[in-house]
Design an enzyme around this catalytic site. Sequence first.
Site, PDB file in Angstrom:
ATOM      1  N   GLU A 179      -2.559  14.519   1.637  1.00 21.71           N
ATOM      2  CA  GLU A 179      -0.704  14.590   1.435  1.00 21.71           C
ATOM      3  C   GLU A 179      -1.541  16.615   1.434  1.00 21.71           C
ATOM      4  OE1 GLU A 179      -1.529  12.438  -0.525  1.00 21.71           O
ATOM      5  OE2 GLU A 179      -0.904  10.479   0.788  1.00 21.71           O
ATOM      6  N   HIS A 197       5.895   2.905  -2.844  1.00 23.15           N
ATOM      7  CA  HIS A 197       5.789   2.241  -1.373  1.00 23.15           C
ATOM      8  C   HIS A 197       7.468   2.229  -1.046  1.00 23.15           C
ATOM      9  CE1 HIS A 197       1.831   0.743  -2.774  1.00 23.15           C
ATOM     10  NE2 HIS A 197       1.559   1.647  -1.025  1.00 23.15           N
TER      11      HIS A 197
END
Lengths: 234, 354
Positions: free
Chosen positions: B87, B154
Site C-alpha cells: 500500500e 476489515h
Amino acid sequence: MGLPPGPDREAVERVLGLRRELLPGAPGPSPRESAALLLALALSRRDDGSGDILGCEVPAPAALLLLGAGKEEVISPFPERLRPAPPARSCLRRGFLGSPASPGTLVQVLAGAALAFRLRGEPRVGLCVLDRSALSTSAWHEGFNLAAVQRVPLVVAVLRSPALSPDPVRELPPVTRMGAAYGVRAATLDGACPLTLLDPARKEVESVRRDGGVRLLEILLPGTGSDPVPHRSL
Amino acid sequence: MDATPKDSLPGDSGLRDRPDHVSRSLRGEPATFLEAVSEALWEEMERDERVFLMGEDIGVYGGAFKVTRGFLERFGARRVIDTPISEAGFTGAAAGAAHMGLRPVVEMQFMDFISPAYDVITNYIATSRYRGSGPVPLVIRGPVGGGNRGGPFHSQNVEMAFFHTPGLKIVYPSTPSDAKGLLKASIRDDDPVIFEEHKGLYRAPQLREVLPVGDHLVPLGKARIHREGTHLSIVTYGLMVHRSSEAADRLSADDGLEVEILDLRTLLPLDDEAVMATVRKTGRLLVVHEDTRTGGIAGEIAARVNEQAFEWLDAPILRVTAMDAPVPYAAVLEDAFLPGVEDIVTAARYLARY
C-alpha cells in the site's frame, strides 16, 4: 578538473561557480554531493517539464543547481550549521523532486513518475539518489519492488559511505546482490574519483531510456578526512 | 496518451461499449451504491485519459468487491494496474504519477490497509503544496465499515486517522447518487482525496436509485439535508445516515418528534455553515458516527458548535458512536459495539426532553 573540454565540463564549472556564490564560505562539495552532481549530469536536462527527473535524498545543492534550481531551493531553512540539506521543494518543470521526510519514500514517488513516462510513451528517465541507509526501510522495498515489477524507466543510485551512514554498512550485503533478488541489473561503481561516474551513469540512463526497466547502482564513497580511502574532490 | 480531458461524455453510442453494471444511468435503471462507484470511475476514465487505476487485484479479478469488474478488458493493463501487496509503495507511486500530470485512483482493498501508507500520505502527499512542490491530484478509495463480521482488520473507519492532517480532503458518501457525483468531483480535484465507501451500502437493495443522466458532479465540502425536521438535528454521514433515518421514522411515529438529518458527505473540509444552520434551526444536536468515540469527528463538531452557535443550543450536544474498542469478530459483540437505531432513538428522546 578531470573532465575533457566540452559541455559537461562547462556545466560542472558553471555549477561550482554558482555554488560558491550561493554558499560563501561553505566547504566544497562532499563526496556524496560530488557523486550526485556527476550522476545528474547523465540526465537529459530541460526547463520546460519534458526532461528527465531527479529525486535526491542526500544534500546535493550542486546537482540541483545543475538542473537550474534557485537559491531558495538549494538553501535549507535549517540553521546555518546544517546547510546544505536535501531540498524539501520540487521544481517539476526543471526536473527535480523534493525530498520527503522518510528515507526511501522517494523511490516510491520516482517509481510513479517513471510509470507516468512509460504510460505516456515518453523517452524520459527517473534517477533516484539515496544513501545506503535508506535501504533498511520498508518504503525503499515497496517502491523498488513496484518499479521492478512494472519495469519502469528508473535508475536508482545508492551512495555507500561507511563514515556517514547510521547503519553498520560494512555488515550489509552489497546492493548488487539485492538487485538480483528483485530481478534488476545492478553494478558497483567506485566513487573515490567522482568524475569516473559520469560515463557509466550515462550508459545506464540511456540504456533505461532505450529499453526500459530498472537499474541499481551502488556508488562506493570514501568517508571523512580520516578515512584511509583517498577522495578526489571536485 | 491524450492529456486533454473531453468536454462531454459519450452519448448513446457509449452504451455499446459499456457493460450493464456501469451504464445504469444511461439506461435509466436503478443502480446500487457499488454500481454508482463503478460508473463514476468508468466515466472519468472515458472522459480523461490521464485517469488510471492502481490497486491489489483490481485488474484480472475485478477488485475484492468487483468495483472494477470489466475495466481491464475495456481500458487495458496500462490503465488498470494490478500492484504487489504494498500500500505504501503504490500510494507513493501514485503521488509520483500525479506529479507528472496523471490522475491516479488508488484502491485500498479494505481501507484498514491504508495504515502502511500513512507516512507517504501525511508526510509527502499532504505536505506537497505547503513545501512548494505543487498539487498531488489523486484519489485513495476503498471499502470501510463494520457489520460484515470482518473483525478488526476489515471493518475500520479510517477518517479520523487523517482528519487532522492539513492538505487532505476526506469524502464519505451515503447514497448511490452522491457516491457517483462525489467520486467524479474527487477525481477532478487538484488535492488528494480519501474516499470512503461503506461496505454496508455497496449492494443494499433499498438504496438503489436512478442516477442523474449526464456529467453528474457533487461539489466537495457541501453537506446535504437528508430529512427536514424542527425538533432536533442529527449530523451524520455514510451508513449512519440510514440508521438515523430509521430512528427518525420511529421518533416521528412514536413520539411526534420531527428530526432533521444533515448528511455531511465531505468530512474535510467540514461544512460548518450547514452544521450551524441546522443547529440554529432546532437548538438540539446529536452527532452520530460509526467510527469509535474518542477522537471521533463528533468531538470536533461539538467544539465548532460551541464556538459558533453556542447561544442557539437548548441542550447539551450528544454523540452516538461505536465503542472505544477494536471491531470484534463475534457477531453478538460487533452488534453491541456498533451504534444502532435503538441507541439513536434513546439519545434523541433524551435530547428532546432536556
